[in-house]
Design an enzyme around this catalytic site. Structure first.
Site, PDB file in Angstrom:
ATOM      1  CD  GLU A  31      22.182 -21.814  37.673  1.00  0.00           C
ATOM      2  OE1 GLU A  31      21.427 -21.272  38.524  1.00  0.00           O
ATOM      3  OE2 GLU A  31      21.765 -22.328  36.627  1.00  0.00           O
ATOM      4  CD  GLU A  37      18.339 -24.632  38.435  1.00  0.00           C
ATOM      5  OE1 GLU A  37      19.160 -24.028  39.129  1.00  0.00           O
ATOM      6  OE2 GLU A  37      17.140 -24.259  38.300  1.00  0.00           O
TER       7      GLU A  37
END
Length: 429
Positions: free
Chosen positions: A342, A206
């Site tokens: 995710e 991320e």
């Protein structure tokens, strides 16, 4: 001075050859290595469609028995790919407590350079995870560092090398930080680059312009800071490993010049997922020569709390389906695979309502599907109860639960993924 300039030029040319010359993965990888063909993953000449999962905590387990039990439960659920952390770092001040609690750690920071722990409480635990994955025919996506502070991510590099007052984004530009990151990456890649149990290397979890530290002026919409960092690091990894796939680990933020946003309390709010503030540019990043496939995440419950309210015409389900379609279209334009890497919502009722729609949408567009996160039961270390770090703990034999974990005894949610795994298996013939 002349001699110095010649040496500097030679050094620059060598660095350029290592980090700026794109080299695609070898088209004839060893047996058991996943590769790509257009927008599909391929394994030993056959299409490889899969349902995978996330489990950052598997290398944090202290017994081989619990690691094996977890992989056995994953295999029984139809999981083919596991994404986990290839990093666990601590400050030197935490070392005594880490040893006392048996916390897994790979790096110790006491100065501007870290010290590797490749012992039984360190990389030997990751060795066991990689080996156990092979025993149960599960491939590993291994992430090199974290955008966030959890388990010692990028900001340890920033704090120790960048120094006081440094912003989060210097991680992507500071030469000494990049060199230190690459030293760790080289350690991990060289350790496992011959293993068919590795699915892909992931540059960062991320990546954003800001993290737990604020961002700075060098990482703003259109700056290309992350794009250039992705390119540099992907090329570096490719120079070490000609076979394994490489991906970003990004959340899939877009950078669209046309304003995208929503009205809230009479004010137009520019949408962070589309305006480039995060630093990513999913469309452009995916064109990089050594980024072999795209990743994106879905957490609208956290991204749009002001809209996720009773009576609103905003729904988590509909927003997620649109997000899936946008990434499928972007990947199709480039001709590369994409993974819904995710996703999660909290609340069992939310999960049973939303997950089937998101999973069906991803299945229809040929995605790999990896929910956050797998829940294991029946773990036995320390009697099944152990505080690991932060709020992460084993409780009554259950693996850590951040509100997103799904367990076998949650039958409706569990079946969403096991049924999807059967669909993906049928497509992999």
């Amino acid at each position: 001075m002349r001699q110095y300039l010649i040496l500097l030029l030679l050094f620059t040319l060598v660095q350029s050859a290592v980090t700026d010359s794109p080299r695609r993965p070898n088209s004839n990888p060893p047996k058991g290595f996943v590769t790509t063909k257009g927008s599909k993953f391929v394994l030993d000449g056959k299409p490889f469609y899969f349902v995978g999962t996330n489990s950052y905590w598997v290398p944090l387990l202290t017994t081989k028995e619990d690691v094996e039990s977890t992989f056995k439960q994953m295999k029984n659920a139809g999981v083919k790919v596991l994404r986990t952390w290839g990093f666990n770092a601590i400050n030197g001040s935490e070392l005594a407590a880490a040893r006392n609690s048996d916390l897994t750690y790979y790096q110790v920071w006491n100065s501007t350079e870290w010290v590797l722990n490749d012992g039984p409480q360190g990389l030997q635990r990751l060795d066991n995870v990689i080996a156990m994955a092979g025993k149960y025919n599960i491939k590993i996506i291994l992430t090199f560092t974290n955008n966030w502070v959890g388990y010692g991510g990028s900001e340890l590099y920033v704090n120790w090398i960048g120094g006081a007052g440094s912003t989060h984004d210097v991680f992507y530009t500071h030469p000494k930080i990049i060199a230190s990151y690459q030293r760790y990456v080289k350690t991990i890649v060289n350790r496992y680059k011959t293993s068919p149990n590795i699915f892909a290397w992931e540059l960062m979890n991320e990546a954003r312009c800001l993290g737990d530290l604020p961002g700075g002026p060098s990482c703003i919409p259109g700056s290309g800071t992350l794009y250039h960092w992705y390119n540099q690091q992907a090329n570096f990894v490719r120079s070490l490993d000609p076979y394994h796939l490489i991906t970003t680990g990004g959340e899939g933020h877009f950078y669209w010049k046309k304003p995208v946003g929503f009205w809230y309390n009479g004010q137009f709010i520019s949408d962070y997922n589309f305006n480039g503030q995060a630093g990513e540019d999913f469309d452009r990043d995916l064109t990089l020569e050594n980024i072999d496939f795209g990743t994106y995440h879905i957490y609208p419950q956290y991204w749009y709390p002001q809209l996720d309210t009773p009576g609103s015409n905003f729904t988590l389900k509909a927003w997620g389906i649109d997000w899936i379609k946008l990434h499928a279209k972007a990947a199709k334009r480039v001709g590369k695979p994409v993974i819904l890497e995710e996703f999660g919502v909290t609340g069992l009722e939310n999960k049973t309502d939303i997950y089937p729609a998101w999973v069906d949408s991803a299945l229809s567009t040929g995605h790999g599907i990896m929910p956050w996160q797998f829940g294991a039961l029946g773990l036995t270390e320390n009697g099944g109860n152990r505080v690991i770090k932060y709020a992460d703990a084993l409780i009554n034999g259950a693996s850590p639960n951040d509100g997103h974990a799904f367990y076998e005894n949650q039958t409706t949610v569990w079946n969403v993924f096991t049924n999807a795994a059967k669909v993906q298996d049928a497509k992999s013939k």
